[in-house]
Design an enzyme around this catalytic site. Structure first.
Site, PDB file in Angstrom:
ATOM      1  N   GLU A  32       2.060   1.151 -11.399  1.00  0.00           N
ATOM      2  CA  GLU A  32       3.520   1.106 -11.165  1.00  0.00           C
ATOM      3  C   GLU A  32       4.217   2.268 -11.852  1.00  0.00           C
ATOM      4  O   GLU A  32       5.345   2.123 -12.332  1.00  0.00           O
ATOM      5  CB  GLU A  32       4.107  -0.216 -11.671  1.00  0.00           C
ATOM      6  N   GLY A  64       0.819  -1.210   0.000  1.00  0.00           N
ATOM      7  CA  GLY A  64       0.000   0.000   0.000  1.00  0.00           C
ATOM      8  C   GLY A  64       0.848   1.252   0.000  1.00  0.00           C
ATOM      9  O   GLY A  64       1.307   1.725   1.044  1.00  0.00           O
ATOM     10  N   GLN A 101      -9.594  -3.902 -33.990  1.00  0.00           N
ATOM     11  CA  GLN A 101      -9.966  -3.412 -35.325  1.00  0.00           C
ATOM     12  C   GLN A 101     -10.066  -4.577 -36.317  1.00  0.00           C
ATOM     13  O   GLN A 101     -11.007  -4.640 -37.115  1.00  0.00           O
ATOM     14  CB  GLN A 101      -8.909  -2.389 -35.787  1.00  0.00           C
ATOM     15  N   ILE A 102      -9.128  -5.508 -36.208  1.00  0.00           N
ATOM     16  CA  ILE A 102      -9.138  -6.672 -37.106  1.00  0.00           C
ATOM     17  C   ILE A 102     -10.363  -7.555 -36.832  1.00  0.00           C
ATOM     18  O   ILE A 102     -10.895  -8.202 -37.728  1.00  0.00           O
ATOM     19  CB  ILE A 102      -7.802  -7.455 -36.980  1.00  0.00           C
ATOM     20  N   HIS A 103     -10.830  -7.553 -35.591  1.00  0.00           N
ATOM     21  CA  HIS A 103     -12.032  -8.327 -35.241  1.00  0.00           C
ATOM     22  C   HIS A 103     -13.324  -7.657 -35.721  1.00  0.00           C
ATOM     23  O   HIS A 103     -14.399  -8.263 -35.613  1.00  0.00           O
ATOM     24  CB  HIS A 103     -12.130  -8.521 -33.723  1.00  0.00           C
ATOM     25  N   GLY A 104     -13.232  -6.400 -36.144  1.00  0.00           N
ATOM     26  CA  GLY A 104     -14.441  -5.690 -36.564  1.00  0.00           C
ATOM     27  C   GLY A 104     -15.463  -5.629 -35.427  1.00  0.00           C
ATOM     28  O   GLY A 104     -15.092  -5.581 -34.248  1.00  0.00           O
ATOM     29  N   ALA A 114      -1.742  11.003  -2.937  1.00  0.00           N
ATOM     30  CA  ALA A 114      -0.347  10.691  -3.274  1.00  0.00           C
ATOM     31  C   ALA A 114      -0.311   9.544  -4.274  1.00  0.00           C
ATOM     32  O   ALA A 114      -0.359   8.372  -3.895  1.00  0.00           O
ATOM     33  CB  ALA A 114       0.438  10.316  -2.011  1.00  0.00           C
ATOM     34  N   SER A 118       1.292   9.594  -8.371  1.00  0.00           N
ATOM     35  CA  SER A 118       2.619   9.680  -8.997  1.00  0.00           C
ATOM     36  C   SER A 118       3.631  10.264  -8.013  1.00  0.00           C
ATOM     37  O   SER A 118       4.796   9.860  -7.993  1.00  0.00           O
ATOM     38  CB  SER A 118       2.548  10.572 -10.235  1.00  0.00           C
TER      39      SER A 118
END
Ligand SMILES: Cc1cc2nc3c(=O)[nH]c(=O)nc-3n(C[C@H](O)[C@H](O)[C@H](O)COP(=O)(O)OP(=O)(O)OC[C@H]3O[C@@H](n4cnc5c(N)ncnc54)[C@H](O)[C@@H]3O)c2cc1C
Length: 377
Positions: free
Chosen positions: A361, A124, A334-337, A130, A132
């Site tokens: 991280e 933690g 995009q290729i999968h539409g 707090a 970055s």
């Protein structure tokens, strides 16, 4: 120069790849849809030795090197990010601070059960104010009659609130200009864990807000020398970046795999869309960048294994694969539409799971700050 992986590395890849295909892939969509923590898979990964990979055998771990660990995280993320981050956060953020900075007694108390994967641990650092600027911690711990009395809160903490979570290591102000890391066991009165946060991605992973109201833990729960918390968490983040970089690599590879398979199957204009050069070029770009990303991740891990400075390379690998995974998930969808926009297609989950790789991280901007510092600016 030798770029070959060892037999042992190849064995890790085969083992984790098989596990991910046989056990994780069939469950991933449902776990994501139901926002359900993967307890069963954690148990199985514990049996495979994946929960404490780089912890020495003496402390219940697998004694593997960082390259093996990066390969394991890559292969898990290739199939599902929630499962991968559960392992990565437990290992690099939860267990390593206690292993690296704890004294013998602390290590004996906590590490064996964590390395064996019987229990989970969290780290933690982030607070509502707090992020970055992690050094801006407001959580305070005051020494009173041999106990640290803790007040404050932590935000977005992974693995803190599962049924098998044992403890969280938190950063807290322990004096004027002094930050230390303190282990807070789950169940400590005054340590409250909010309900799981609802998220865009990583939906099967555990993310919580934590609060501390006069939570008391023994003085001996402080890790390492008092006041060394800032340096300790920087070291933890340097190593953790290799984990997240391996996740970016694995997610990009998984997105490529999905796109390549789909492009070979989907027919339009009388032929598989993979026959169109526009699709082939996207796949070629993805594969090229993945190759570059893989070399960067393995090099950072290898440097760490050699005991050489690796912080610059880890930040570069994390930045590069974070952005690479963004491009790869976008191109694959995009290729999968339109099908890629549907929940039953894994790429839609990959697309949602990707974004945090450019935030957690250390954001892309923070990575650039770290890299610039290493360049002498
Ligand atoms: C799902 C999830 C899991 C997480 N798990 C953990 C965990 O286990 N433990 C833990 O401690 N934390 C955890 N985090 C927190 C994570 O590390 C932080 O979200 C991250 O460091 C960014 O902090 P922030 O969200 O407060 O953003 P901010 O710091 O508020 O940043 C907001 C924006 O401002 C930019 N910015 C900030 N400062 C600068 C600057 N100086 N120059 C240029 N740009 C800047 C950032 O890059 C970002 O784009 C988790 C977060 C998420 C979402």
């Amino acid at each position: 120069m030798n770029l070959d992986l060892t037999e042992e590395h190849e064995l890790v890849r085969r083992t984790v790849r098989d596990f991910a295909a046989e056990r994780v892939a069939p469950a991933a969509e449902e776990l994501d849809r139901e926002h359900r923590f993967p307890y069963e898979l954690v148990k199985e990964m514990a049996e495979l030795g994946l929960m404490g990979m780089t912890i020495p055998e003496e402390y219940g771990g697998a004694g593997a090197d960082t390259v093996s660990y990066a390969i394991a995280i890559e292969e898990l993320t290739r199939v599902d990010s929630s499962v991968a981050i559960t392992v990565a956060a437990h290992h690099s953020l939860g267990t390593l601070p206690i292993y690296l900075f704890g004294n013998d007694e602390q290590k004996r108390e906590w590490v064996p059960q964590l390395a064996a994967g019987e229990k989970l641990a969290a780290f933690g650092l982030t607070e509502p104010e707090a992020g970055s600027d992690a050094g801006a911690t407001r959580t305070r711990a005051e020494l009173q009659d041999g106990d640290w009395v803790i007040n404050g809160s932590k935000m977005f903490i992974t693995n803190a609130g599962t049924d098998i979570s044992a403890c969280v290591t938190i950063t807290a102000i322990t004096g004027e200009g002094e930050i230390s890391n303190i282990v807070v066991p789950n169940g400590t009165p005054g340590y409250e864990i909010a309900a799981p946060m609802q998220k865009l991605g990583w939906r099967a992973s555990d993310t919580r807000e934590l609060s501390f109201r006069d939570a008391k833990v023994p003085e001996g729960n402080l890790l390492g020398p008092r006041g060394k918390g800032f340096q300790q968490f920087l070291e933890i983040l340097d190593g953790g970046r290799i984990s997240v970089a391996a996740m970016g690599l694995g997610l990009a590879q998984g997105a490529y795999d999905l796109a390549a398979t789909y492009a070979r199957e989907r027919q339009q204009f009388g032929k598989p869309i993979a026959k169109f050069q526009a699709i082939q070029f996207q796949l070629a770009d993805m594969a090229t960048e993945i190759e570059a990303g893989r070399n960067m991740v393995y090099k950072a891990a290898w440097l760490k294994d050699q005991g050489r400075p690796f912080a610059r390379e880890a930040a570069m690998a994390k930045l590069y694969t974070g952005e690479l995974s963004n491009r790869a998930a976008n191109a694959s969808l995009q290729i999968h539409g339109g099908y890629g926009f549907m929940d039953e297609y894994a790429i839609s989950r990959f697309y949602r799971d990707q974004k945090i790789l450019e935030i957690g991280e250390g954001t892309n901007e923070v990575q650039r700050m770290v890299i610039a510092k290493h360049l002498g600016f």
